[in-house]
Enzyme design. Structure first.
Site, PDB file in Angstrom:
ATOM      1  N   LYS A  79       0.833  -1.200   0.000  1.00  0.00           N
ATOM      2  CA  LYS A  79       0.000   0.000   0.000  1.00  0.00           C
ATOM      3  C   LYS A  79       0.870   1.254   0.000  1.00  0.00           C
ATOM      4  O   LYS A  79       1.966   1.262   0.580  1.00  0.00           O
ATOM      5  CB  LYS A  79      -0.893  -0.039   1.251  1.00  0.00           C
ATOM      6  CG  LYS A  79      -1.975   1.017   1.357  1.00  0.00           C
ATOM      7  CD  LYS A  79      -2.813   0.743   2.605  1.00  0.00           C
ATOM      8  CE  LYS A  79      -3.794   1.837   2.914  1.00  0.00           C
ATOM      9  NZ  LYS A  79      -4.545   1.569   4.164  1.00  0.00           N
ATOM     10  N   SER A 154      -9.320   2.139   4.145  1.00  0.00           N
ATOM     11  CA  SER A 154      -8.457   2.840   3.218  1.00  0.00           C
ATOM     12  C   SER A 154      -7.630   1.925   2.303  1.00  0.00           C
ATOM     13  O   SER A 154      -6.986   2.407   1.368  1.00  0.00           O
ATOM     14  CB  SER A 154      -7.492   3.738   4.005  1.00  0.00           C
ATOM     15  OG  SER A 154      -6.679   2.979   4.885  1.00  0.00           O
ATOM     16  N   SER A 178      -9.833  -0.650   7.978  1.00  0.00           N
ATOM     17  CA  SER A 178      -9.239  -0.441   6.656  1.00  0.00           C
ATOM     18  C   SER A 178      -8.664  -1.681   5.994  1.00  0.00           C
ATOM     19  O   SER A 178      -8.286  -1.629   4.825  1.00  0.00           O
ATOM     20  CB  SER A 178      -8.156   0.644   6.730  1.00  0.00           C
ATOM     21  OG  SER A 178      -8.730   1.903   6.953  1.00  0.00           O
TER      22      SER A 178
END
Length: 467
Positions: A79, A154, A178
């Site tokens: 990420k 997220s 997330s």
């Protein structure tokens, strides 16, 4: 079957036994990326040349007879909010697009140490602070099942990449859902680890983090099989003594009393639960009951107050630190989303903040006592279906989303693990549950997840639905 379709466990075995090469695996996943990523924008930085070079080295090591690590040659993604040497830790923020990391974060270093090959970086909202994955730097990630709906956040890029076959393991992180929410939205497996299980910090960070993030933010994998979640956990959790929170404890804890008792919560207190999500929890309970677990509908302690404490602690942290940065560097939708949260949950003064942290400790003790009798708790992953894109940019929309998120906030508040697994379906979407246990008992979550997976069937990659 093409190599990108395999899970990490089988792909690693193929590479280890010489039935496939690391280069072939990387080329296969990059080919899949080229085909599906333009439709979903899950991977925002492709590392094709770098991955192929690492794969060549990996194949040479095998040819020389070197001992091979557990993820040798397996393509994965990371990420954009964690440090990876030579790449920007941009976190979806335009002014950070050239903020280049000079060393790896522990979770990235651990994936590399385990032999994984990083083929790309996945998208996140600005500052990783929404359950929508959209930002002014990289654009919007779409849900492969329905582009009108959020892929979650997220770690929405990670969830969408996993669902479509862009890598068998996608790194994510979780302070309020997330990892678990993108897993639910995309119909894959997502493991939020417990406090301190995976070493977690960015060497590039100029200073420490607020206490809420210290206590609640963790790393974890998205996968398509529960066994891959177990494999990824073991790789990611390799020790790093620079993180004082890291737990040097076995992956397998002592066996609980049999039969294992499971508390299920189909309708969470504090608001509405969509019938399909309540049905998913009851169906998960039936799967476990058929395997010998004892299942009962019972509420853990003070759930509604736990949700209030999460907001009180986190919104006060954000108001004092991240909110000024969001106003200065964030995109309009990120600012609107955070403004809605701050309007609905007001930051507080220091005595109330300290009292909330103290109350959190007391609530954690109550939950630990509850876990002595009920080692597993199963809740919806969200109380509602995945919301439509941009639904959090109004105060009313944000209120509905936060109500749906209330079940996702308890694990981070208390530093507990939570495994999101698909259970049932609703139209073209998968419904899903999260399995929670006490700290350091990811193994119990994974064991139960494998029982549910055996009944539901293993997740296989999907082609994106075109909008």
């Amino acid at each position: 079957m093409e190599l990108w379709q395999y899970d990490a466990t089988d792909l690693a075995r193929l590479i280890r036994t010489g039935r496939a090469s690391a280069r072939e695996a990387v080329d296969s996943v990059l080919g899949r990326l080229d085909k599906v990523n333009p439709a979903i924008n899950a991977v925002v930085r492709v590392l094709g040349d770098e991955a192929r070079a690492v794969a060549e080295t990996a194949d040479a090591a095998r040819a020389r007879g070197h001992a091979l690590p557990p993820l040798h040659g397996v393509p994965v993604t990371t990420k954009v909010n964690v440090d990876q040497t030579g790449l920007p830790t941009d976190n979806g923020v335009v002014p950070l697009k050239d903020f280049i990391a000079t060393e790896d974060s522990p979770v990235v270093a651990n994936l590399k140490h385990a032999g994984a090959i990083i083929v790309g970086r996945t998208n996140a909202p600005a500052f990783s602070m929404r359950i929508f994955t959209d930002n002014a730097l990289h654009g919007r990630t779409l849900n492969a099942r329905d582009p009108e709906l959020t892929p979650g956040g997220s770690s929405g890029g990670a969830g969408a990449a996993t669902a479509t076959g862009i890598g068998a393991i996608a790194h994510g992180n979780d302070i309020g859902g997330s990892v678990r929410i993108p897993a639910y939205c995309n119909g894959v497996v997502g493991l939020r680890t417990g406090f301190g299980r995976i070493p977690s910090f960015n060497p590039s960070a100029p200073q420490g983090r607020p206490i809420g993030a210290v206590l609640m933010a963790v790393q974890g994998p998205h996968t398509r099989t529960v066994r891959d979640a177990r494999l990824a956990l073991e790789a990611m959790a390799r020790g790093d003594r620079r993180d004082w929170r890291w737990n040097d404890v076995p992956m397998q804890g002592p066996p609980p009393a049999r039969p294992i008792k499971v508390a299920i919560v189909p309708e969470a207190p504090g608001g509405r639960t969509h019938p399909a999500q309540g049905a998913a929890v009851r169906l998960a309970g039936k799967h476990l009951q058929a395997a010998g677990y004892v299942v009962e509908e019972i509420l853990p302690p003070d759930m509604e107050r736990g949700v209030e404490l999460w907001h009180l602690i986190c919104v006060t942290d954000v108001f004092g630190g991240l909110w000024p940065q969001m106003q200065k560097m964030g995109d309009p939708d990120g600012i609107a989303s955070m403004q809605g949260w701050l309007d609905l949950h007001k930051p507080t003064d220091l005595p109330t903040y300290v009292a909330a942290l103290t109350e959190r400790e007391g609530l954690l003790l109550k939950w630990m006592r509850f876990f002595q009798q009920w080692p597993l708790v199963i809740l919806p992953t969200l109380c509602d279906l995945p919301p439509r894109q941009r639904a959090d940019t109004t105060k009313a929309g944000q209120g509905e989303i936060l109500e749906s998120m209330r079940v996702a906030l308890l694990a981070p508040l208390l530093g507990l693990p939570g495994l999101a697994v698909p259970v049932g379906s609703h139209g073209k979407l998968r419904t899903g549950v999260q399995i929670m246990a006490m700290r350091n008992r990811e193994d119990l979550c994974l064991d139960a997840g494998e029982v549910i997976e055996a009944a539901e069937g293993v997740v296989t990659p999907i082609d994106p639905v075109r909008g």
